[in-house]
Design an enzyme around this catalytic site. Sequence first.
Site, PDB file in Angstrom:
ATOM      1  N   HIS A 155       0.832  -1.219   0.000  1.00  0.00           N
ATOM      2  CA  HIS A 155       0.000   0.000   0.000  1.00  0.00           C
ATOM      3  C   HIS A 155       0.861   1.262   0.000  1.00  0.00           C
ATOM      4  O   HIS A 155       0.438   2.297   0.511  1.00  0.00           O
ATOM      5  CB  HIS A 155      -0.943   0.048   1.212  1.00  0.00           C
ATOM      6  CG  HIS A 155      -1.699  -1.222   1.453  1.00  0.00           C
ATOM      7  ND1 HIS A 155      -2.914  -1.491   0.886  1.00  0.00           N
ATOM      8  CD2 HIS A 155      -1.373  -2.328   2.180  1.00  0.00           C
ATOM      9  CE1 HIS A 155      -3.331  -2.690   1.278  1.00  0.00           C
ATOM     10  NE2 HIS A 155      -2.404  -3.222   2.047  1.00  0.00           N
ATOM     11  N   SER A 276      14.231  21.386 -16.808  1.00  0.00           N
ATOM     12  CA  SER A 276      12.979  22.104 -17.069  1.00  0.00           C
ATOM     13  C   SER A 276      13.299  23.408 -17.783  1.00  0.00           C
ATOM     14  O   SER A 276      14.382  23.971 -17.603  1.00  0.00           O
ATOM     15  CB  SER A 276      12.293  22.377 -15.731  1.00  0.00           C
ATOM     16  OG  SER A 276      11.508  23.539 -15.815  1.00  0.00           O
ATOM     17  N   LYS A 282      15.292  21.666 -11.557  1.00  0.00           N
ATOM     18  CA  LYS A 282      14.684  20.386 -11.891  1.00  0.00           C
ATOM     19  C   LYS A 282      15.619  19.387 -12.575  1.00  0.00           C
ATOM     20  O   LYS A 282      16.469  19.759 -13.374  1.00  0.00           O
ATOM     21  CB  LYS A 282      13.474  20.601 -12.808  1.00  0.00           C
ATOM     22  CG  LYS A 282      12.283  21.247 -12.132  1.00  0.00           C
ATOM     23  CD  LYS A 282      11.674  20.398 -11.038  1.00  0.00           C
ATOM     24  CE  LYS A 282      10.716  19.368 -11.571  1.00  0.00           C
ATOM     25  NZ  LYS A 282       9.485  19.965 -12.081  1.00  0.00           N
ATOM     26  N   GLU A 289       9.329   8.125 -17.308  1.00  0.00           N
ATOM     27  CA  GLU A 289       7.948   8.583 -17.535  1.00  0.00           C
ATOM     28  C   GLU A 289       7.451   8.204 -18.927  1.00  0.00           C
ATOM     29  O   GLU A 289       6.312   7.774 -19.103  1.00  0.00           O
ATOM     30  CB  GLU A 289       7.852  10.100 -17.341  1.00  0.00           C
ATOM     31  CG  GLU A 289       7.943  10.486 -15.879  1.00  0.00           C
ATOM     32  CD  GLU A 289       8.000  11.992 -15.695  1.00  0.00           C
ATOM     33  OE1 GLU A 289       7.038  12.552 -15.167  1.00  0.00           O
ATOM     34  OE2 GLU A 289       9.004  12.609 -16.088  1.00  0.00           O
TER      35      GLU A 289
END
Length: 460
Positions: A155, A276, A282, A289
């Site tokens: 979980h 970024s 970043k 992804e």
Amino acid sequence: MKLWAGRFQKETDFLVNDFNSSIQFDYRLYEEDIKGSIAHATMLGETGIIAKEEAGKIISGLEQILKDIEDKKIEFSIENEDIHMNVEQLLTERIGDTGKRLHTARSRNDQVALDIRLYLKKEIKNTTSILLTLEKALCKKAEQHLETVMPGYTHLQRAQPSTYAHYLMAYAEMFKRDIGRLSDCFERMDELPLGSGALAATTYPIDREMVKEALGFKRITSNSLDGVSDRDFAIELASALSIIMMHLSRFSEEIILWCSFEFHFLELDDAFSTGSSIMPQKKNPDVAELTRGKTGRVYGSLITLLTVMKSLPLAYNKDMQEDKEAIFDAVDTVKQCLNVFVPMFESLTIKKDRMRNAASGGFINATDCADYLVKKGVPFRDAYMIVGRLVNMCIKMDENLETLTLKDFRAISDAFGDDVYDALSLRTCVNERVVPGGPAVLEVKRQIERIEKFISEYGE
Ligand code: ARG
């Protein structure tokens, strides 16, 4: 002029030509198509269905076409619809009427069924070999992190102590099954459909066994109607590819999460991350992804194929031309993802301290604490309750189990002795889990050995 022009009195509308043609995407079957035709022509010559000299002329014509395609000297035409007719047309243009004999005892329906099988067999081998590289990379990293303790989660809550090696070997098992699925699929696909004709085979005395040998198939299909009608082999492959992507996507998700500031278990190499355009701080996990994102595309191909085939009456229907873009894209996507995923994974930096710190909090040794009491003779359910009370106490006092005093322990149960600290240490908690499948160093070593054996046997 179209190959089938005899039956018609009008030219095909240009819109139909455009709509109907598949050469834009099936040109990539050129090698399979030509090799299939060479095997077919050889057999026609050997069996005397056409003269040997004519077969010879066809074969050298085809060989020259193959070479010219590879040398980028050929422009395919939409007029000729697909790779099969383009090649045949080129052949006839080059060698004259003899070229027209190639299609004796054959149909485009069995030709296309053959070409995709040959192409996908090759691509299964290619995909398997990249998966084996991933397996090697997993074993190598696991060997370096046998003692890198980290929390295991359920979980997404810290659950029990494990190691990074144990975690990696879980993926090694999944990818091993993926390789197994690809190989099962290969095995079922390994049948020569050529000789099925349009659907009802042929009246010519063809020798299918000879063609099967020449093209390296294990068997010949046993029913001509089935041979040209089904695409279950492509669906099966798309399904195996979807499962690979599902695994890669979960793996990617954890990389994304674990590279976040909050976890910071991992750090991506600069060469495998992106920045970024506005936020200078970043460092983004784009490769992971995109891999996660492209999973949807591969599932999409599987659904495309299933839907194209649903309700189609036997045998061939033009709908089936839609199989190619879907299965090609699925294969391309999986290979592309794996090819970049492997070096991205290999170049990850592992933040051992962050992993260990996370494992030191969150009471992940609570089960071990209960097991300790069980070993002292306390029934498990009672032990579970005692440890629950201890955890509650720790939360109130802002302590961990291992930082409680013996007095604190004994206030809840007098079964505790001062050996409890050793029982609660992360090292003990991991290494006591030595049963087959567990995270103990010795056991994970065995898991690595088994995968390494699998890799080396696969190469044989
Ligand atoms: N281009 C077709 C396909 O990809 C080849 C088979 C055509 N057969 C036919 N009877 N029209 O499916």
